[in-house]
Design a protein around this motif. Structure first.
Motif, PDB file in Angstrom:
ATOM      1  N   GLN A 181       0.872  -1.173   0.000  1.00 17.15           N
ATOM      2  CA  GLN A 181       0.000   0.000   0.000  1.00 17.15           C
ATOM      3  C   GLN A 181       0.909   1.222   0.000  1.00 17.15           C
ATOM      4  OE1 GLN A 181      -3.514   0.205  -0.015  1.00 17.15           O
ATOM      5  NE2 GLN A 181      -3.010   2.336  -0.398  1.00 17.15           N
ATOM      6  N   ILE A 223      -1.357  -4.399   7.082  1.00 14.14           N
ATOM      7  CA  ILE A 223      -2.708  -3.825   7.069  1.00 14.14           C
ATOM      8  C   ILE A 223      -3.737  -4.888   7.435  1.00 14.14           C
ATOM      9  CG2 ILE A 223      -4.455  -2.772   5.576  1.00 14.14           C
ATOM     10  CD1 ILE A 223      -2.038  -1.541   4.015  1.00 14.14           C
ATOM     11  N   ARG A 243      -6.200  -4.803  10.779  1.00  9.91           N
ATOM     12  CA  ARG A 243      -7.665  -4.839  10.635  1.00  9.91           C
ATOM     13  C   ARG A 243      -8.294  -6.017  11.368  1.00  9.91           C
ATOM     14  NH1 ARG A 243      -8.081  -3.268   4.275  1.00  9.91           N
ATOM     15  NH2 ARG A 243      -7.739  -1.051   4.554  1.00  9.91           N
ATOM     16  N   THR A 255       0.784  -5.162   2.609  1.00 17.74           N
ATOM     17  CA  THR A 255      -0.625  -5.426   2.886  1.00 17.74           C
ATOM     18  C   THR A 255      -0.814  -6.452   4.005  1.00 17.74           C
ATOM     19  OG1 THR A 255      -0.635  -6.994   1.053  1.00 17.74           O
ATOM     20  CG2 THR A 255      -1.468  -4.785   0.603  1.00 17.74           C
TER      21      THR A 255
END
Ligand code: ZN
Length: 89
Positions: free
Chosen positions: A70, A82, A86, A79
């Motif tokens: 990203q 990320i 999350r 990612t």
């Protein structure tokens, strides 16, 4: 894969060699360095960086999914980081 110039929309992008800047990418347990090519439009004479959204968005989903980064203005994040952020409990 034929890439289109995001400025004039023609398909005359040529490779200009490595882009002069690299990007340090944050991964789960380390950092790595990302390099890319510079692409040149023979019609409008503008250059485009290979990791730009305008270029990445032209890739088919399977190819795009192999780019696990990203990109942000001054930094970049894998990612996987990320995903972990999350889905942390
Ligand atoms: Zn162009």
């Amino acid at each position: 894969m034929v890439l289109t110039c995001p400025f004039c929309k023609v398909t005359h992008l040529t490779k200009q060699g490595l882009y002069r800047l690299t990007r340090i990418v944050l991964d789960i347990d380390s950092f790595y360095i990302l390099a890319t090519e510079s692409l040149h439009c023979v019609k409008c004479k503008k250059n485009q960086i290979g990791w730009s959204e305008a270029i990445l968005d032209q890739l088919d989903p399977a190819t795009r999914s192999t780019f696990p980064v990203q990109m942000m203005y001054h930094s970049a994040c894998d990612t996987r980081v990320i995903y972990l952020l999350r889905h942390r409990g």
